[in-house]
Design an enzyme around this catalytic site. Structure first.
Site, PDB file in Angstrom:
ATOM      1  CD  GLN A 137      48.866  90.804  -7.557  1.00 40.45           C
ATOM      2  OE1 GLN A 137      48.793  91.827  -8.231  1.00 40.45           O
ATOM      3  NE2 GLN A 137      50.022  90.326  -7.136  1.00 40.45           N
ATOM      4  CB  SER A 155      54.213  89.999 -11.445  1.00 36.77           C
ATOM      5  OG  SER A 155      54.099  88.665 -10.991  1.00 36.77           O
ATOM      6  CE  LYS A 156      46.562  90.805 -12.729  1.00 36.37           C
ATOM      7  NZ  LYS A 156      46.513  91.201 -14.118  1.00 36.37           N
ATOM      8  NE  ARG A 157      54.950  85.159 -12.882  1.00 33.53           N
ATOM      9  CZ  ARG A 157      54.658  85.878 -13.977  1.00 33.53           C
ATOM     10  NH1 ARG A 157      53.550  85.636 -14.639  1.00 33.53           N
ATOM     11  NH2 ARG A 157      55.463  86.822 -14.401  1.00 33.53           N
ATOM     12  CG  ASP A 158      55.002  89.856  -6.707  1.00 35.68           C
ATOM     13  OD1 ASP A 158      56.034  89.185  -6.560  1.00 35.68           O
ATOM     14  OD2 ASP A 158      54.948  90.901  -7.379  1.00 35.68           O
TER      15      ASP A 158
END
Ligand code: GLU
Length: 478
Positions: free
Chosen positions: A264, A256-259
């Site tokens: 990314q 996810s973009k939150r990793d």
């Protein structure tokens, strides 16, 4: 395969080239090149509010940077298939949607957002979680339509799904897949503003561009029966589909973009000094394995070895360590000339090195060729050496206060002062002579000098540190 293979990567310009997008593009590219086919880059930009400036360019140019070079694209259109942007062919979709209406396979729907919302609520209250349009507008009379139009309503066009038909296909990744049409509601193919929806435009595009195979992310699997219904109504041959598994982080969760510890976007990799060939290689292994479990491939080798039947049907784990290892392997394998070209922008970021001549920069760069994993590492490693530390740790301070340090440091300084040619041998000789004259050896001998020079107990070879700092700076630090 009797037809020429044609595959495509069709991003929406709603974001920059992402690792998942790059992987989809890469497998399509490998597929095309393996079978002497064409790899097409086209833009699905019908979600106008979500498009962002620069996204299309980033998608295309980052792919080219990676070596995933389209045979046809928005910048290299084949007139036979152009245009390559959906918003440039809105009339075409309109014409095809009209055809479906005329054939009785699609119909105008005048339901408002609010009415659809009520329909959803009503279905939810009956325990139906996945909304299915109730076909309120399926059989409107001309009079009813006129009444709606007079109210200022603008119709969408919905596809009429067949009842209880099984859509079966052989997925290149997952094998046989089937869906029952009754589980799918009549969906909108043209919005009221005259813009087609993804599921409709993609079919028209794939058909007109003569796409033979569609490899895409598994989030599109449930769209496939909708698309197959459209192919069926037009009596068009559908391409063969393959849905690639999701990418997961090391905890097994969908990337996810939150990793934050996983980069990314391709531009982030480029900025940090990843080599495009290394990322290409890494992406090849993200969802595919070679028969002999090989890890390092050139592009040509990957194309030759690629076999779609070995695309993985289980999630692909994004392994940062593997990526770093692959990148450092590629850096080590660069010719010195190519390495210097690659590393120069990074080494120039180190203020200490800014005024060095090319030869000095080359020498310093080479010291790190086998040490770094990404280009940016040279900045960190050099700054560790050249930026003076204001405060030392406890252990470092106690080493500098030791009896042996009090002997080694002035001795080393004096001997260095008398050495004209500073190189690996002469520096070694200085340490050797201190060892034999003062009986100090090992850590007691080297560590005080290292700490005096860099403030740290670890790092590259001492001779190299001295080489980078230069004699004057070394003397001043001592
Ligand atoms: N524009 C779609 C996406 O970005 C493409 C899906 C497809 O390949 O059909 O997900």
């Amino acid at each position: 395969m009797d037809k020429k293979v044609r595959v495509r990567y069709a991003p929406s310009p709603t974001g920059y080239l992402h690792i998942g997008g790059a992987r989809s593009a890469l497998f399509n590219y490998l597929f095309a090149k393996k079978y002497d086919g064409d790899f097409v880059f086209r833009i699905e930009d019908t979600d106008i509010e979500r498009n962002i400036p620069g996204a299309e360019e980033s998608q295309l140019h980052d792919l080219i940077w990676l070596g995933i070079i389209p045979d046809e694209s928005t910048e290299k259109p084949n007139p036979k298939y152009a245009p390559y942007r959906q918003t440039e062919k809105l009339d075409l979709y309109k014409m095809y949607a009209q055809k479906l209406v005329e054939m009785g396979y699609a119909y105008e729907c005048y339901c408002s957002e609010e009415e659809l919302e009520e329909m959803k609520e009503e279905q939810l209250s009956r325990g139906i979680k996945s909304f299915k349009y109730n076909r309120h507008c399926l059989n409107l009379t001309e009079e009813e339509k006129q009444k709606y139009i007079a109210e200022g309503r603008k119709p969408t066009i919905r596809l009429k799904m067949e009842d209880n038909v099984t859509f079966k296909f052989h997925d290149l990744v997952r094998g046989d897949v089937s869906f029952n049409s009754s589980d799918i509601g009549d969906f909108v193919i043209m919005k009221s503003n005259g813009i087609p929806t993804y599921n409709f435009a993609v079919v028209v595009d794939d058909h007109l561009m003569e796409i033979t195979h569609v490899l895409r992310g598994e989030e599109h699997l449930s769209n496939t029966p909708k698309q197959l219904q459209i192919y069926k109504y037009f009596n068009w041959e559908a391409p063969q589909f393959g849905h690639m598994t999701i990418i997961v982080n090391p905890n097994g969760k969908k990337l996810s973009k939150r990793d934050h510890d996983i980069l990314q976007f391709m531009s982030q990799y480029r900025d940090l000094g990843y080599l495009p060939e290394a990322i290409f290689n890494f992406l090849v292994l993200l969802g595919w394995t070679s028969e002999d479990n090989r890890e390092i491939f050139t592009k040509e080798e990957a194309i030759k070895a690629f076999d779609p039947s070995r695309l993985s049907a289980s999630p692909s784990m994004f392994d940062n360590k593997r990526l770093l290892w692959i990148n450092s392997t590629y850096i080590k394998n660069l010719s010195n000339e190519k390495y210097f070209e690659f590393i120069l922008p990074f080494i120039k970021k180190v203020e200490f090195c800014r005024d060095f001549d090319e030869n000095t920069l080359k020498n310093i760069s080479l010291i790190f060729k086998n040490e770094i994993q990404v280009g940016q590492d040279i900045v960190t490693m050099l700054n560790d050496i050249v930026v003076k530390k204001d405060t030392l740790g406890e252990e470092e301070t106690s080493i500098l206060n030791s009896e042996s340090a009090k002997i080694v440091i002035p001795q080393f300084k004096a001997k260095l002062l008398n050495t004209t040619e500073i190189n690996k041998d002469s520096v070694k000789a200085i340490f050797k002579s201190i060892q034999s004259e003062k009986g100090i050896k090992g850590k007691d001998l080297y560590m005080p000098i290292r700490i005096k020079l860099t403030g740290q107990m670890h790092g590259i070879e001492m001779f190299n540190i001295i080489d980078i700092l230069g004699k004057d700076e070394v003397l001043s630090r001592l």
